[in-house]
Motif scaffolding. Structure first.
Motif, PDB file in Angstrom:
ATOM      1  N   LEU A   2      -4.705  -2.910   6.270  1.00  0.00           N
ATOM      2  CA  LEU A   2      -5.207  -2.659   4.917  1.00  0.00           C
ATOM      3  C   LEU A   2      -4.552  -3.616   3.928  1.00  0.00           C
ATOM      4  O   LEU A   2      -3.343  -3.825   3.962  1.00  0.00           O
ATOM      5  CB  LEU A   2      -4.936  -1.216   4.507  1.00  0.00           C
ATOM      6  N   ASP A   3      -5.366  -4.184   3.038  1.00  0.00           N
ATOM      7  CA  ASP A   3      -4.909  -5.179   2.066  1.00  0.00           C
ATOM      8  C   ASP A   3      -5.268  -4.700   0.669  1.00  0.00           C
ATOM      9  O   ASP A   3      -6.376  -4.211   0.434  1.00  0.00           O
ATOM     10  CB  ASP A   3      -5.587  -6.520   2.363  1.00  0.00           C
ATOM     11  N   ARG A   4      -4.356  -4.877  -0.288  1.00  0.00           N
ATOM     12  CA  ARG A   4      -4.584  -4.402  -1.655  1.00  0.00           C
ATOM     13  C   ARG A   4      -5.702  -5.136  -2.375  1.00  0.00           C
ATOM     14  O   ARG A   4      -6.278  -4.601  -3.314  1.00  0.00           O
ATOM     15  CB  ARG A   4      -3.314  -4.563  -2.486  1.00  0.00           C
ATOM     16  N   GLN A   5      -6.011  -6.360  -1.970  1.00  0.00           N
ATOM     17  CA  GLN A   5      -7.061  -7.121  -2.639  1.00  0.00           C
ATOM     18  C   GLN A   5      -8.444  -6.844  -2.069  1.00  0.00           C
ATOM     19  O   GLN A   5      -9.431  -7.369  -2.566  1.00  0.00           O
ATOM     20  CB  GLN A   5      -6.753  -8.609  -2.555  1.00  0.00           C
ATOM     21  N   GLY A  57      -0.815  -8.004  -1.072  1.00  0.00           N
ATOM     22  CA  GLY A  57      -0.068  -7.616   0.123  1.00  0.00           C
ATOM     23  C   GLY A  57      -0.690  -6.432   0.827  1.00  0.00           C
ATOM     24  O   GLY A  57      -1.748  -5.936   0.470  1.00  0.00           O
ATOM     25  N   ARG A  58      -0.007  -6.005   1.837  1.00  0.00           N
ATOM     26  CA  ARG A  58      -0.485  -4.890   2.655  1.00  0.00           C
ATOM     27  C   ARG A  58      -0.313  -3.567   1.915  1.00  0.00           C
ATOM     28  O   ARG A  58       0.505  -3.452   1.009  1.00  0.00           O
ATOM     29  CB  ARG A  58       0.297  -4.829   3.959  1.00  0.00           C
ATOM     30  N   MET A  59      -1.082  -2.579   2.357  1.00  0.00           N
ATOM     31  CA  MET A  59      -0.936  -1.240   1.779  1.00  0.00           C
ATOM     32  C   MET A  59      -1.155  -0.196   2.862  1.00  0.00           C
ATOM     33  O   MET A  59      -1.639  -0.493   3.954  1.00  0.00           O
ATOM     34  CB  MET A  59      -1.916  -1.032   0.626  1.00  0.00           C
ATOM     35  N   THR A  79     -13.295   2.195   5.929  1.00  0.00           N
ATOM     36  CA  THR A  79     -14.118   1.026   6.242  1.00  0.00           C
ATOM     37  C   THR A  79     -13.947  -0.041   5.176  1.00  0.00           C
ATOM     38  O   THR A  79     -14.030   0.260   3.986  1.00  0.00           O
ATOM     39  CB  THR A  79     -15.604   1.438   6.333  1.00  0.00           C
ATOM     40  N   ARG A  80     -13.727  -1.278   5.596  1.00  0.00           N
ATOM     41  CA  ARG A  80     -13.624  -2.389   4.648  1.00  0.00           C
ATOM     42  C   ARG A  80     -15.022  -2.771   4.162  1.00  0.00           C
ATOM     43  O   ARG A  80     -15.935  -2.956   4.946  1.00  0.00           O
ATOM     44  CB  ARG A  80     -12.961  -3.602   5.290  1.00  0.00           C
ATOM     45  N   ILE A  81     -15.159  -2.903   2.844  1.00  0.00           N
ATOM     46  CA  ILE A  81     -16.429  -3.278   2.234  1.00  0.00           C
ATOM     47  C   ILE A  81     -16.438  -4.768   1.896  1.00  0.00           C
ATOM     48  O   ILE A  81     -17.380  -5.489   2.227  1.00  0.00           O
ATOM     49  CB  ILE A  81     -16.685  -2.461   0.949  1.00  0.00           C
ATOM     50  N   SER A  82     -15.402  -5.230   1.227  1.00  0.00           N
ATOM     51  CA  SER A  82     -15.296  -6.640   0.866  1.00  0.00           C
ATOM     52  C   SER A  82     -13.837  -6.988   0.698  1.00  0.00           C
ATOM     53  O   SER A  82     -12.984  -6.106   0.612  1.00  0.00           O
ATOM     54  CB  SER A  82     -16.056  -6.922  -0.441  1.00  0.00           C
ATOM     55  N   CYS A  83     -13.561  -8.281   0.627  1.00  0.00           N
ATOM     56  CA  CYS A  83     -12.168  -8.711   0.482  1.00  0.00           C
ATOM     57  C   CYS A  83     -12.118  -9.948  -0.393  1.00  0.00           C
ATOM     58  O   CYS A  83     -12.769 -10.941  -0.111  1.00  0.00           O
ATOM     59  CB  CYS A  83     -11.577  -9.001   1.853  1.00  0.00           C
TER      60      CYS A  83
END
Length: 194
Positions: free
Chosen positions: A87-90, A160-162, A188-192
């Protein structure tokens, strides 16, 4: 003579270096024994009890943690999304599914050291089960993103990571009766953007 001194010195370096590295790994990276994993979510039901393993006790002492007893509440941690990516904060995520079995639950984001992230000004640092919008079937969807989202939104800031932390209060999930339907929402990741 010099060879024996050199071998003794190498042995001491390996012993102290290996011992230090293994202690650091166990206290900072090792999840410990007795973990309960449901989908992407992991918990340690015996943390804070006399049955907790020594590694969990050392980690709690190092972090200054005060875990709830298993009958009071149970914290579940999500380190990865449903594809196994960290998981990424951005990045933007959706947490979607049905509520886990509990009287009340909270959801918030932390850094890798489990320090709660500051959501910024005029944003809530956490959301809970009594304030979210639900679908007709009782399921819910929470957006986790640094950008404002409609509906249930958990704001993140920084880089950074979360880690996502869902704490269940007054829950039978940690019991070992086997009678509890253990379903947790998917991450679920939607976008980054990062």
């Amino acid at each position: 003579m010099l060879r024996n001194v050199f071998l003794a010195l190498i042995t001491l370096v390996i012993a102290f270096g290996g011992g230090t590295l293994s202690a650091w790994y166990v206290v900072t990276r090792f999840d410990g024994f007795g973990a309960l994993s449901i989908g992407q979510w992991t918990s340690h039901p015996e943390a804070g009890t006399p049955f907790s393993d020594p590694y969990a006790k050392a980690r709690a002492a190092r972090e200054g943690a005060f875990p709830l007893g298993s009958t009071e509440g149970l914290a579940f941690y999500a380190y990865n999304d449903d594809q196994g990516r960290t998981l990424d904060r951005q990045c933007s995520y959706k947490i979607e599914g049905n509520s886990p079995n509990s009287r009340f639950w909270t959801l918030y984001a932390t850094d890798r050291r489990l320090t709660a992230l500051s959501p910024g000004t005029d944003r809530l640092p956490a959301i809970h089960s009594r304030q979210i919008f639900r679908k007709e079937d009782g399921a819910f969807m929470v957006s986790v993103s640094p950008k404002a989202q409609p509906g249930n939104w958990l704001a993140t800031t920084g880089t950074g990571r979360m880690v996502l932390v869902m704490t269940l209060y007054d829950t039978p999930v940690g019991s070992n009766s086997g009678l509890v339907d253990m379903k947790f929402p998917a991450v679920t990741r939607i976008s980054c953007d990062g």
